[in-house]
Design a protein around this motif. Structure first.
Motif, PDB file in Angstrom:
ATOM      1  N   GLN A 161       0.788  -1.230   0.000  1.00 47.14           N
ATOM      2  CA  GLN A 161       0.000   0.000   0.000  1.00 47.14           C
ATOM      3  C   GLN A 161       0.825   1.288   0.000  1.00 47.14           C
ATOM      4  O   GLN A 161       1.685   1.492   0.834  1.00 47.14           O
ATOM      5  CB  GLN A 161      -0.935  -0.008   1.218  1.00 47.14           C
ATOM      6  CG  GLN A 161      -1.851   1.185   1.328  1.00 47.14           C
ATOM      7  CD  GLN A 161      -2.482   1.559   0.012  1.00 47.14           C
ATOM      8  OE1 GLN A 161      -2.245   2.618  -0.505  1.00 47.14           O
ATOM      9  NE2 GLN A 161      -3.268   0.667  -0.549  1.00 47.14           N
ATOM     10  N   MET A 162       0.500   2.193  -0.960  1.00 48.18           N
ATOM     11  CA  MET A 162       1.267   3.427  -1.133  1.00 48.18           C
ATOM     12  C   MET A 162       0.672   4.611  -0.382  1.00 48.18           C
ATOM     13  O   MET A 162       1.279   5.672  -0.328  1.00 48.18           O
ATOM     14  CB  MET A 162       1.347   3.794  -2.615  1.00 48.18           C
ATOM     15  CG  MET A 162       2.235   2.869  -3.425  1.00 48.18           C
ATOM     16  SD  MET A 162       3.946   2.876  -2.873  1.00 48.18           S
ATOM     17  CE  MET A 162       4.359   4.597  -3.156  1.00 48.18           C
ATOM     18  N   ALA A 163      -0.510   4.467   0.210  1.00 46.29           N
ATOM     19  CA  ALA A 163      -1.124   5.603   0.910  1.00 46.29           C
ATOM     20  C   ALA A 163      -0.254   6.047   2.072  1.00 46.29           C
ATOM     21  O   ALA A 163       0.200   5.244   2.863  1.00 46.29           O
ATOM     22  CB  ALA A 163      -2.505   5.208   1.432  1.00 46.29           C
ATOM     23  N   GLY A 164      -0.022   7.342   2.155  1.00 47.81           N
ATOM     24  CA  GLY A 164       0.705   7.883   3.289  1.00 47.81           C
ATOM     25  C   GLY A 164       2.188   7.621   3.278  1.00 47.81           C
ATOM     26  O   GLY A 164       2.853   7.808   4.294  1.00 47.81           O
ATOM     27  N   ARG A 165       2.751   7.215   2.141  1.00 47.35           N
ATOM     28  CA  ARG A 165       4.198   7.002   2.097  1.00 47.35           C
ATOM     29  C   ARG A 165       4.943   8.330   2.226  1.00 47.35           C
ATOM     30  O   ARG A 165       6.046   8.375   2.734  1.00 47.35           O
ATOM     31  CB  ARG A 165       4.602   6.296   0.805  1.00 47.35           C
ATOM     32  CG  ARG A 165       4.107   4.863   0.686  1.00 47.35           C
ATOM     33  CD  ARG A 165       4.814   3.929   1.654  1.00 47.35           C
ATOM     34  NE  ARG A 165       4.369   2.554   1.483  1.00 47.35           N
ATOM     35  CZ  ARG A 165       4.664   1.560   2.303  1.00 47.35           C
ATOM     36  NH1 ARG A 165       5.374   1.804   3.382  1.00 47.35           N
ATOM     37  NH2 ARG A 165       4.245   0.342   2.083  1.00 47.35           N
ATOM     38  N   GLY A 166       4.323   9.418   1.740  1.00 48.06           N
ATOM     39  CA  GLY A 166       4.818  10.736   2.069  1.00 48.06           C
ATOM     40  C   GLY A 166       6.061  11.197   1.334  1.00 48.06           C
ATOM     41  O   GLY A 166       6.603  12.237   1.665  1.00 48.06           O
ATOM     42  N   THR A 167       6.532  10.469   0.366  1.00 50.44           N
ATOM     43  CA  THR A 167       7.735  10.864  -0.358  1.00 50.44           C
ATOM     44  C   THR A 167       7.418  10.961  -1.848  1.00 50.44           C
ATOM     45  O   THR A 167       6.891  10.017  -2.436  1.00 50.44           O
ATOM     46  CB  THR A 167       8.865   9.839  -0.136  1.00 50.44           C
ATOM     47  OG1 THR A 167       9.116   9.724   1.258  1.00 50.44           O
ATOM     48  CG2 THR A 167      10.130  10.269  -0.852  1.00 50.44           C
ATOM     49  N   ASP A 168       7.746  12.102  -2.444  1.00 50.23           N
ATOM     50  CA  ASP A 168       7.511  12.285  -3.875  1.00 50.23           C
ATOM     51  C   ASP A 168       8.456  11.411  -4.686  1.00 50.23           C
ATOM     52  O   ASP A 168       9.597  11.168  -4.293  1.00 50.23           O
ATOM     53  CB  ASP A 168       7.747  13.742  -4.264  1.00 50.23           C
ATOM     54  CG  ASP A 168       6.506  14.594  -4.044  1.00 50.23           C
ATOM     55  OD1 ASP A 168       5.455  14.009  -3.745  1.00 50.23           O
ATOM     56  OD2 ASP A 168       6.602  15.823  -4.163  1.00 50.23           O
ATOM     57  N   ILE A 169       7.963  10.944  -5.819  1.00 49.98           N
ATOM     58  CA  ILE A 169       8.805  10.186  -6.751  1.00 49.98           C
ATOM     59  C   ILE A 169       9.164  11.126  -7.897  1.00 49.98           C
ATOM     60  O   ILE A 169       8.325  11.449  -8.740  1.00 49.98           O
ATOM     61  CB  ILE A 169       8.072   8.933  -7.269  1.00 49.98           C
ATOM     62  CG1 ILE A 169       7.708   8.013  -6.100  1.00 49.98           C
ATOM     63  CG2 ILE A 169       8.938   8.197  -8.283  1.00 49.98           C
ATOM     64  CD1 ILE A 169       6.918   6.792  -6.507  1.00 49.98           C
TER      65      ILE A 169
END
Length: 716
Positions: free
Chosen positions: A455-463
């Motif tokens: 799950q990517m929700a809330g990972r908080g880091t821009d790609i």
């Protein structure tokens, strides 16, 4: 909702930009003039962070200051917009808690935005799970405090059992600004945060874990896929009774049935590396909406011990619940609430129903040019996996970076192995290594990168895209299956195409995926074409329908949970109001002096106020603990009232109200009894701890019995 008013303010702020930029020292902005605040805040961000907010970020800030949930796409600068809004509230003299989903984001954002706050004369601090009491007290004393929702909730619970007013840490709630608002306000809303006190070690019967391993699905037990419930068949019940030599459904001796059901649930419905992992000799739950280990999170009703027995681990310590609060109850304490997320519109109904919040959709700074392909649907999971690996290999051959979102830990590791067999070297991010997530995510946009993540929700880091990646089509996001919530799919897609970057996305789906088999088990999927792909339009309909059913089920669970907890929250408010009068004033002294003036006169003047305070606080706390236990037991059995054609929720509320009235009288009785018996010891738990309780996905024991009885009645 219309943004016309906000846009006029931003235009006025733009007109003042040149004048403000010439100032050597920025003034404290007048919060009665939103345009002046925006102009000064923008200049402060530019000077201190090297980030000059776009107009759309100012729109988001104004929406937050207006008490809205701002929907801003991934990569549009929510962190800075949130900081400007938090500063705006603080400059109005309001204390702000910026609530995040994890420790990492709380610390990162507080430290990153620190120079900006300082330029505006606003103090900022942060808390995490490792913060000491002194560090917490210092952080809460700041104008703006960043913290994960669970830690703020735990601090509130700890404060509720303080017996010395000087030890209270959390100030009165004023403004909650919530990052990843849909995750916190909807996905986490019904999760109880618990304060427990030590009683005795947990227990589960290892023999039950061994017994259920012998049972065969379809013969001894069945699984209700949609309800996530498992139950014995009549043949299974007979087999178990013969093996154990007991009568399972003896209402006077329900213990064996409860132990068996818990062991069966742990065996049949909870999968290692999907629902939990085993690390450092402990069972650690995986938060399904975040794909991370849920620290200090447990299952209720003995299920935790049953899973530990399944994994041949010692049972964790049990405790009596001293107090608890749901995330929804925690957030509703704040007089003002606002939030931001990339996916708010999909849950706008729930945000309005449960919090009275409206959504403001903020346009992106640059048009999104990401290419979202239709789902690729396959008849079986192996067919899907084979096609998925083939697609990854073909895309990787061009050098294009690929981000693959999986549904659980086991799937991420299995996919990594399949890719490695093809000579590919993916980087895996899941609950087992989430400590390295920032570094992993930051590199996901580089040429030739293959990143497999839960799950990517809330990972908080821009790609951010690496050199030459835009010419290759940008980041390619692939979902290995649809989530039960379309928002989670949208959050995954949103990792590509940030700030006008090129990008693409596609989801690979199988008609054997859990989403289909659990929520539309009776639907017959269409056949695949000659090349093995399901292209019939009914295939796409089936996937969408399953997702809508899943979202409807979760919404009803949310509503039902709130129906039961609403009364409890009200009773808690009343008891805390009483407790605060005792803790901070002379309410206890007055009550006991009137109740027994002779005993009062016997006590030394310099100690009797404090003695009275401790006696009444102890009575309130122990009676409240017992009240919570009563309500838990009541809710366990209340659904049987439906057999008598009574409303379970109405019956629950009727009995809960009556019990609360008796609680008040019991506090007075116990207080007087302790006051008149100086030798009586006011015993409190030797140790306390906090944890999150993962909602029991299987319903209560009586829910299951009721379903069994109802099914038997229909067959008859």
């Amino acid at each position: 909702m219309p943004l016309t008013g906000y846009q006029k303010t931003v235009k006025a702020a733009d007109a003042r930009a040149e004048r403000v930029a010439k100032l050597d020292e920025l003034p404290k902005p007048d919060m009665g003039d939103p345009a002046e605040f925006c102009a000064v805040a923008r200049e402060a961000a530019d000077r201190t962070l090297g980030l000059r907010p776009y107009d759309v970020q100012l729109l988001g800030t104004l929406a937050l200051l207006d008490g809205k949930v701002a929907e801003m796409a991934t990569g549009e600068g929510k962190t800075l917009a949130g900081a400007m809004a938090a500063a705006g509230y603080a400059l109005q003299g309001k204390r702000v808690h910026v609530i995040s989903v994890n420790d990492y984001l709380a610390r990162r954002d507080a430290e990153w935005m620190g120079p900006f706050y300082e330029a505006l004369g606003v103090s900022v601090g942060w808390i995490g799970q490792n913060s000491t009491p002194d560090e917490r007290r210092a952080a809460y004393a700041k104008d703006v405090t960043y913290g994960p929702v669970s830690e703020i909730g735990f601090d509130v619970l700890r404060d509720r059992i303080r017996t010395d007013a000087s030890e209270i840490i959390v100030p009165a709630p004023e403004v909650a600004l919530i990052d990843e608002a849909d995750s916190v306000l909807v996905d986490e809303a019904r999760v109880p945060l618990v304060m427990a006190g030590s009683t005795d070690p947990g227990n589960a019967v290892p023999e039950m874990a061994a017994l259920v391993r012998q049972l065969v699905r379809g013969y001894h037990y069945e699984i209700d896929e949609q309800a996530r419930n498992v139950y014995l068949t009549p043949k299974g019940a007979d087999s178990v009774e013969n093996l154990l030599g007991v009568e399972l459904y003896d209402e006077h001796e329900p213990g064996t049935l409860i132990e068996l059901n818990l062991a069966l649930h742990a065996h049949a419905l909870l999968a290692r590396d999907v629902d939990y992992i085993v690390r450092d000799g402990k069972v650690q739950l995986i938060n399904p909406s975040r794909g991370r280990v849920a620290l200090l999170q447990r299952w209720p009703n003995g299920l935790q011990a049953a899973v530990e027995a399944k994994e041949a681990l010692p049972p964790s310590e049990k405790g009596e619940i001293l107090d608890s609060i749901t995330v929804q109850g925690l957030i509703r304490r704040y007089p003002q609430i606002c939030g931001m997320t990339g996916t708010a519109v999909a849950v706008s109904e729930q945000l309005g129903e449960f919090y009275g919040l409206k959504v403001a959709v903020i346009p992106s700074n640059r048009p999104c040019v990401r290419k979202d392909e239709p789902d690729r649907i396959y008849p079986t999971v192996p067919d899907k996996d084979a096609a998925l690996v083939e697609e990854i290999q073909e895309a990787h051959a061009t050098g294009r970076p690929i981000l693959i979102g999986t549904l659980d830990v086991a799937e991420s590791e299995n996919l990594a192995k399949l890719l490695q067999r093809r000579g590919l070297e993916p980087v895996v991010l899941n609950a087992k290594n989430d400590a390295e997530e920032a570094a992993i995510i930051a590199k996901a946009g580089e040429r030739d990168a293959i990143t497999v993540s839960t799950q990517m929700a809330g990972r908080g880091t821009d790609i951010r895209l690496g050199e030459g990646v835009a010419e290759l089509g940008g980041l390619y996001v692939i979902g290995s299956g649809r989530h039960a919530s379309s928002r989670l799919d949208d959050q995954l897609r949103g990792r590509a195409g940030r700030q006008g970057d090129p990008g693409g996305s596609v989801f690979f789906v199988s008609t054997q995926d859990d989403l289909i088999t659990q929520f539309v088990p009776d639907e017959r999927p269409p056949a695949a074409d000659a090349d093995g792909v399901v292209r019939h339009r009914r295939g796409a309909y089936l996937v969408g329908h399953a997702q809508r059913v899943a979202e409807g089920v979760n919404l009803e669970i949310h509503r039902n949970t709130w129906r039961y907890t609403r009364l409890l929250e009200h009773q808690r408010e009343l008891i805390l109001e009483w407790r605060d009068k005792v803790l901070h004033g002379d309410a206890a002294a007055k009550a006991l002096a009137v109740a027994d003036p002779e005993r009062w006169a016997e006590l030394p003047e310099d100690t009797r106020d404090e003695t009275a305070r401790q006696i009444v606080l102890h009575a309130i706390d122990t009676c409240w603990t017992e009240h919570l236990a009563f309500l838990t037991d009541l809710r366990e059995g209340i659904h049987l009232r439906a057999l008598g054609r009574m409303s379970p929720i109405d019956e629950f509320q009727r009995e809960a109200v009556a019990e609360y009235k008796s609680l008040l009288a019991e506090v007075e009785r116990r207080s007087l009894e302790s006051f008149e018996s100086p030798e009586r010891e006011l015993r409190r738990p030797q140790a306390t701890w906090t944890y999150l309780v993962q909602d029991n996905p299987f319903g209560t024991e009586w829910d299951r019995i009721l379903r069994r009885v109802t099914a038997a009645t229909r067959r008859g």
